[in-house]
Enzyme design. Structure first.
Site, PDB file in Angstrom:
ATOM      1  N   THR A 275      36.463  49.605  76.828  1.00  0.00           N
ATOM      2  CA  THR A 275      37.185  49.986  75.808  1.00  0.00           C
ATOM      3  C   THR A 275      37.762  50.940  74.705  1.00  0.00           C
ATOM      4  OG1 THR A 275      38.030  49.251  72.795  1.00  0.00           O
ATOM      5  CG2 THR A 275      35.669  49.122  73.550  1.00  0.00           C
TER       6      THR A 275
ATOM      7  N   CYS B  91      45.047  50.653  76.220  1.00  0.00           N
ATOM      8  CA  CYS B  91      44.423  49.410  75.087  1.00  0.00           C
ATOM      9  C   CYS B  91      44.142  48.095  76.598  1.00  0.00           C
ATOM     10  CB  CYS B  91      44.739  48.313  74.298  1.00  0.00           C
ATOM     11  SG  CYS B  91      43.856  47.168  74.019  1.00  0.00           S
TER      12      CYS B  91
END
Length: 238
Positions: free
Chosen positions: A83, A197
């Protein structure tokens, strides 16, 4: 072949992409029945998300540091945080382990620099776009000129990530909003767009836009393949 440690589950939809792309990368390089050596710790993202929005980053760091230590004990030679946002606590995680952490911003920046680009736009969660831990690293370490969307568009991007993409919901209306924002950033001089992202790649793909995209999820995964195979001598490829 080195063993890759994946710190995932944030969200599991993008962690699934890591697992697939890493294994496809190993297969492409070695052929036959080869696959990656991976150990995975997948957290409950609901717990992490609540702490994120409460600003309790030290608590998230402790959770992920403990998970990373478990990956090291399980035999990982290096670790990926699957992430972008949680690289906010990458320094704390790295301090808790003795093996390297392969930073997603470094992997991405190296690809941008390799293509001779300088002015880029960063899309991601509000945390990633607003705070310095990511774009500051790109600026200081790699000399990049980093733009972010205006405040209203940042809110749209953030909301779609958490309310839709992290739940596996892909809506064309949301894609159109992202494409509008991308077009605006290109008009402002962005040479490329960082999909900062790991879920954005589920929504926006190269075929959707003429803008040059840097998919951090895939870049990070393939950099892990490269590192895992560094110095590896294939002796049994069929």
């Amino acid at each position: 072949m080195k063993t890759i440690g994946l710190l995932g589950g944030m969200s599991w939809e993008s962690t699934e992409l890591y697992y697939r792309w890493i294994n496809e990368g190993i297969k492409q390089n070695l052929g036959g029945l080869h696959s990656a050596k991976i150990v995975l710790h997948s957290v409950d993202f609901s717990e992490i998300e609540k702490l994120q929005h409460q600003g309790k980053w030290d608590e998230t760091a402790e959770i992920l540091k403990a998970a990373a230590q478990g990956l090291e004990k399980a035999g990982a030679d290096f670790i990926l945080i699957c992430t972008n946002t949680m690289h906010l606590v990458a320094p704390q995680i790295q301090q808790g382990i003795s093996i390297p952490l392969l930073h997603i911003a470094d992997a991405t920046a190296e690809e941008i620099v390799k293509q001779g680009l300088n002015k880029v736009a960063l899309l991601g969660t509000g945390f990633t776009m607003e705070q310095d831990f990511y774009k500051g690293r790109l600026i200081r370490e790699y000399g990049l000129d980093v733009m972010v969307p205006n405040e209203q568009d940042q809110q749209i991007i953030h909301q779609i990530i958490y309310d839709e993409l992290c739940l596996g919901n892909i809506a064309d209306s949301s894609r159109q909003e992202y494409l509008r924002i991308i077009d605006s950033l290109v008009e402002q001089g962005a040479e490329a767009i960082i999909l900062g992202c790991t879920e954005i790649t589920l929504l926006v793909k190269p075929e959707h836009t003429t803008a040059l995209l840097f998919d951090t999820t895939k870049i990070h995964a393939l950099k892990a393949v490269e590192k895992a195979l560094l110095g590896y001598c294939k002796t049994d490829v069929k």
